[in-house]
Design a protein around this motif. Sequence first.
Motif, PDB file in Angstrom:
ATOM      1  N   LEU A  98      -0.010 -31.615   3.782  1.00  0.00           N
ATOM      2  CA  LEU A  98       0.279 -31.286   4.960  1.00  0.00           C
ATOM      3  C   LEU A  98      -0.334 -32.406   5.808  1.00  0.00           C
ATOM      4  O   LEU A  98       0.347 -32.541   7.134  1.00  0.00           O
ATOM      5  CB  LEU A  98       0.123 -30.004   5.357  1.00  0.00           C
ATOM      6  CG  LEU A  98       0.930 -28.877   4.933  1.00  0.00           C
ATOM      7  CD1 LEU A  98       0.486 -27.508   5.060  1.00  0.00           C
ATOM      8  CD2 LEU A  98       2.492 -29.012   5.082  1.00  0.00           C
ATOM      9  N   LEU A  99      -1.332 -32.875   5.615  1.00  0.00           N
ATOM     10  CA  LEU A  99      -1.903 -33.780   6.608  1.00  0.00           C
ATOM     11  C   LEU A  99      -0.918 -35.012   6.618  1.00  0.00           C
ATOM     12  O   LEU A  99      -0.977 -35.914   7.719  1.00  0.00           O
ATOM     13  CB  LEU A  99      -3.169 -34.226   6.069  1.00  0.00           C
ATOM     14  CG  LEU A  99      -4.667 -33.529   6.263  1.00  0.00           C
ATOM     15  CD1 LEU A  99      -5.687 -34.016   5.496  1.00  0.00           C
ATOM     16  CD2 LEU A  99      -4.938 -33.875   7.842  1.00  0.00           C
ATOM     17  N   GLU A 100      -0.517 -35.373   5.530  1.00  0.00           N
ATOM     18  CA  GLU A 100       0.446 -36.508   5.603  1.00  0.00           C
ATOM     19  C   GLU A 100       1.625 -36.280   6.619  1.00  0.00           C
ATOM     20  O   GLU A 100       2.165 -37.082   7.337  1.00  0.00           O
ATOM     21  CB  GLU A 100       0.965 -36.804   4.197  1.00  0.00           C
ATOM     22  CG  GLU A 100       0.071 -37.280   3.308  1.00  0.00           C
ATOM     23  CD  GLU A 100       0.470 -37.476   1.834  1.00  0.00           C
ATOM     24  OE1 GLU A 100       1.542 -37.197   1.569  1.00  0.00           O
ATOM     25  OE2 GLU A 100      -0.649 -37.499   0.905  1.00  0.00           O
ATOM     26  N   LYS A 101       2.165 -35.076   6.711  1.00  0.00           N
ATOM     27  CA  LYS A 101       3.350 -34.646   7.531  1.00  0.00           C
ATOM     28  C   LYS A 101       2.759 -34.307   9.101  1.00  0.00           C
ATOM     29  O   LYS A 101       3.441 -34.834   9.890  1.00  0.00           O
ATOM     30  CB  LYS A 101       4.077 -33.434   7.252  1.00  0.00           C
ATOM     31  CG  LYS A 101       5.205 -32.917   7.942  1.00  0.00           C
ATOM     32  CD  LYS A 101       6.167 -31.975   7.162  1.00  0.00           C
ATOM     33  CE  LYS A 101       7.275 -31.636   7.862  1.00  0.00           C
ATOM     34  NZ  LYS A 101       7.875 -30.561   7.181  1.00  0.00           N
ATOM     35  N   TYR A 102       1.628 -33.736   9.033  1.00  0.00           N
ATOM     36  CA  TYR A 102       1.066 -33.481  10.347  1.00  0.00           C
ATOM     37  C   TYR A 102      -0.347 -34.120  10.413  1.00  0.00           C
ATOM     38  O   TYR A 102      -1.367 -33.455  10.121  1.00  0.00           O
ATOM     39  CB  TYR A 102       0.801 -31.909  10.551  1.00  0.00           C
ATOM     40  CG  TYR A 102       2.385 -31.175  10.355  1.00  0.00           C
ATOM     41  CD1 TYR A 102       2.913 -31.230  11.313  1.00  0.00           C
ATOM     42  CD2 TYR A 102       2.497 -30.514   9.038  1.00  0.00           C
ATOM     43  CE1 TYR A 102       4.240 -30.775  11.233  1.00  0.00           C
ATOM     44  CE2 TYR A 102       3.534 -30.076   9.025  1.00  0.00           C
ATOM     45  CZ  TYR A 102       4.802 -29.992  10.009  1.00  0.00           C
ATOM     46  OH  TYR A 102       5.765 -29.267   9.803  1.00  0.00           O
ATOM     47  N   PRO A 103      -0.609 -35.320  10.651  1.00  0.00           N
ATOM     48  CA  PRO A 103      -1.976 -36.132  10.609  1.00  0.00           C
ATOM     49  C   PRO A 103      -2.734 -35.471  11.507  1.00  0.00           C
ATOM     50  O   PRO A 103      -2.249 -34.879  12.645  1.00  0.00           O
ATOM     51  CB  PRO A 103      -1.527 -37.289  11.044  1.00  0.00           C
ATOM     52  CG  PRO A 103      -0.138 -37.447  11.600  1.00  0.00           C
ATOM     53  CD  PRO A 103       0.517 -36.152  11.132  1.00  0.00           C
ATOM     54  N   ALA A 104      -4.213 -35.526  11.407  1.00  0.00           N
ATOM     55  CA  ALA A 104      -5.230 -35.074  12.300  1.00  0.00           C
ATOM     56  C   ALA A 104      -5.322 -36.267  13.428  1.00  0.00           C
ATOM     57  O   ALA A 104      -4.928 -37.336  13.325  1.00  0.00           O
ATOM     58  CB  ALA A 104      -6.571 -35.302  11.689  1.00  0.00           C
ATOM     59  N   SER A 105      -6.045 -35.636  14.560  1.00  0.00           N
ATOM     60  CA  SER A 105      -6.063 -36.590  15.696  1.00  0.00           C
ATOM     61  C   SER A 105      -7.004 -37.679  15.203  1.00  0.00           C
ATOM     62  O   SER A 105      -8.006 -37.659  14.560  1.00  0.00           O
ATOM     63  CB  SER A 105      -6.825 -35.738  16.746  1.00  0.00           C
ATOM     64  OG  SER A 105      -6.861 -36.173  17.897  1.00  0.00           O
ATOM     65  N   THR A 106      -6.653 -38.808  16.127  1.00  0.00           N
ATOM     66  CA  THR A 106      -7.622 -39.867  16.068  1.00  0.00           C
ATOM     67  C   THR A 106      -8.455 -40.234  17.407  1.00  0.00           C
ATOM     68  O   THR A 106      -9.299 -40.918  17.389  1.00  0.00           O
ATOM     69  CB  THR A 106      -6.943 -41.156  15.500  1.00  0.00           C
ATOM     70  OG1 THR A 106      -5.902 -41.320  16.484  1.00  0.00           O
ATOM     71  CG2 THR A 106      -6.211 -41.324  14.351  1.00  0.00           C
ATOM     72  N   ALA A 107      -7.939 -39.438  18.275  1.00  0.00           N
ATOM     73  CA  ALA A 107      -8.687 -39.592  19.641  1.00  0.00           C
ATOM     74  C   ALA A 107     -10.250 -38.912  19.354  1.00  0.00           C
ATOM     75  O   ALA A 107     -10.171 -37.677  19.282  1.00  0.00           O
ATOM     76  CB  ALA A 107      -8.151 -38.823  20.453  1.00  0.00           C
TER      77      ALA A 107
END
Length: 76
Positions: free
Chosen positions: A61-70
Amino acid sequence: MLELRPNCERCDADLPPGSERARICSFECTFCASCAEDAHAGRCPNCGGELLVRPRRPQALLEKYPASTARVRKPG
């Protein structure tokens, strides 16, 4: 959906999405375990809420809904 912020707001330690060291409050303020427990005694310095272990998103699911980079930083 949780942002999964990439760092501790206090010390700027990296907290990747799968980190077991990440702690968050209900507003998603994010801290490493050391800052959450030692510096803040388990309470968010921003809102006073509990700092709890951040849930980990499954890799697929990280691939579809990636984590924030900010990166969010509030030293002190």
